[in-house]
Scaffold this motif. Structure first.
Motif, short mmCIF file in Angstrom:
data_model
loop_
_atom_site.label_atom_id
_atom_site.label_comp_id
_atom_site.label_asym_id
_atom_site.label_seq_id
_atom_site.Cartn_x
_atom_site.Cartn_y
_atom_site.Cartn_z
N VAL A 81 -14.67 5.11 -14.80
CA VAL A 81 -13.81 5.03 -13.63
C VAL A 81 -12.37 5.23 -14.10
N LEU A 82 -11.62 6.03 -13.38
CA LEU A 82 -10.19 6.22 -13.66
C LEU A 82 -9.42 5.23 -12.79
N VAL A 83 -8.63 4.36 -13.42
CA VAL A 83 -7.80 3.39 -12.70
C VAL A 83 -6.35 3.78 -12.92
N VAL A 84 -5.62 3.99 -11.83
CA VAL A 84 -4.20 4.35 -11.89
C VAL A 84 -3.42 3.26 -11.16
N VAL A 85 -2.56 2.56 -11.88
CA VAL A 85 -1.73 1.52 -11.29
C VAL A 85 -0.29 2.00 -11.35
N TYR A 86 0.40 1.96 -10.22
CA TYR A 86 1.78 2.47 -10.18
C TYR A 86 2.59 1.67 -9.17
N ASP A 87 3.84 1.45 -9.51
CA ASP A 87 4.77 0.77 -8.61
C ASP A 87 6.19 1.01 -9.09
N GLU A 88 7.13 0.72 -8.24
CA GLU A 88 8.54 0.74 -8.57
C GLU A 88 9.20 -0.33 -7.74
N VAL A 92 -9.68 4.75 -8.84
CA VAL A 92 -9.05 3.65 -8.11
C VAL A 92 -7.55 3.80 -8.30
N PHE A 93 -6.83 4.01 -7.22
CA PHE A 93 -5.37 4.08 -7.25
C PHE A 93 -4.85 2.77 -6.67
N ALA A 94 -3.99 2.10 -7.42
CA ALA A 94 -3.53 0.78 -7.01
C ALA A 94 -2.01 0.70 -7.07
N SER A 95 -1.43 0.25 -5.97
CA SER A 95 0.02 0.07 -5.90
C SER A 95 0.31 -1.07 -4.94
N ARG A 96 1.11 -2.00 -5.38
CA ARG A 96 1.46 -3.14 -4.53
C ARG A 96 2.21 -2.70 -3.29
N TYR A 97 3.15 -1.77 -3.44
CA TYR A 97 3.99 -1.35 -2.32
C TYR A 97 3.80 0.11 -1.91
N GLY A 98 3.13 0.90 -2.73
CA GLY A 98 3.00 2.32 -2.42
C GLY A 98 4.36 2.99 -2.38
N ASP A 120 7.14 12.94 -4.45
CA ASP A 120 8.39 12.32 -4.90
C ASP A 120 8.21 11.66 -6.26
N ARG A 121 9.23 10.97 -6.71
CA ARG A 121 9.27 10.41 -8.06
C ARG A 121 8.10 9.48 -8.36
N LEU A 122 7.85 8.50 -7.50
CA LEU A 122 6.76 7.56 -7.74
C LEU A 122 5.42 8.26 -7.83
N GLY A 123 5.19 9.19 -6.92
CA GLY A 123 3.94 9.95 -6.94
C GLY A 123 3.80 10.77 -8.21
N ARG A 124 4.89 11.38 -8.64
CA ARG A 124 4.86 12.17 -9.89
C ARG A 124 4.49 11.29 -11.08
N ILE A 125 5.04 10.09 -11.12
CA ILE A 125 4.74 9.18 -12.22
C ILE A 125 3.26 8.83 -12.23
N ALA A 126 2.73 8.44 -11.08
CA ALA A 126 1.31 8.08 -10.98
C ALA A 126 0.42 9.27 -11.32
N ALA A 177 -4.30 -2.25 -2.53
CA ALA A 177 -3.03 -2.98 -2.47
C ALA A 177 -3.38 -4.44 -2.22
N ALA A 178 -3.07 -5.30 -3.17
CA ALA A 178 -3.45 -6.71 -3.05
C ALA A 178 -2.32 -7.63 -3.47
N GLY A 179 -1.11 -7.27 -3.09
CA GLY A 179 0.04 -8.11 -3.40
C GLY A 179 0.19 -8.33 -4.89
N ALA A 180 0.46 -9.55 -5.27
CA ALA A 180 0.68 -9.88 -6.69
C ALA A 180 -0.58 -9.68 -7.52
N GLU A 181 -1.73 -9.60 -6.89
CA GLU A 181 -3.00 -9.42 -7.61
C GLU A 181 -3.51 -7.98 -7.56
N THR A 182 -2.63 -7.02 -7.35
CA THR A 182 -3.05 -5.62 -7.22
C THR A 182 -3.74 -5.10 -8.48
#
Length: 168
Positions: A153-160, A74-80, A51-57, A129-134
């Motif tokens: 290391v590849l770090v990918v941070v994504y949220d909506e 490392v894939f990081a998302s507060r809400y996934g 879906d859209r969020l996954g495509r963006i990440a 996923a670490a809340g506001a500290e993600t």
């Protein structure tokens, strides 16, 4: 621990490439809420499930990594993909059948797993996923991997924004 950012990538509707992002950062303005990247790097049969969020990440990950060799991720998302989870919960409440594909892609590590499968990459991968500290937690995880000897290391941070029932 000292580290350097060698490459970066980001995606948002209307912002493609480093120059577009730099221009936007110098004069921020609202961006369109709709749109998704083409994600042509991923095989079509896999891409159609994302879906859209996954495509963006994934677009950011592909753009950043390019043809570089595999590295820990490392894939990081507060809400996934909370939107997909809400849809599944609504279907469950209505006693409608659930899509196995939607269910399998609703887990927090699904985006990273799809990236790994599409690239045939068997290196270490974390989902954070670490809340506001993600974002901070993602970099702590990356620093741990670097201190254990990973050269990069590849770090990918994504949220909506959260979907309707949880938007407040």
């Amino acid at each position: 621990m000292v580290f350097s950012v060698h490459h970066w990538a980001a995606w948002a509707p209307g912002l493609v490439g480093h120059d577009a992002w730099r221009s936007w950062l110098s004069q921020p303005h609202p961006l369109p809420a709709e749109g998704a990247p083409p994600l042509t790097e991923m095989p079509a049969m896999m891409r159609r499930r994302v879906d859209r969020l996954g495509r963006i990440a994934l677009q950011a990950a592909y753009t950043c990594q390019g043809d570089a060799p595999p590295r820990p991720m490392v894939f990081a998302s507060r809400y996934g993909d909370m939107g997909r989870s809400v849809e599944l919960l609504e279907q469950l409440a209505e006693a409608s059948p659930l899509s196995p594909t939607s269910f399998s892609l609703s887990v927090h590590n699904a985006i990273g797993a799809l990236y790994s499968i599409a690239r045939g990459d068997l290196t270490a991968q974390s989902a954070v996923a670490a809340g506001a500290e993600t974002v901070e937690a993602a970099f702590v995880e990356a620093c741990g991997l670097l201190s254990e000897g990973a050269p990069e290391v590849l770090v990918v941070v994504y949220d909506e924004p959260r979907p309707a029932p949880f938007a407040h």
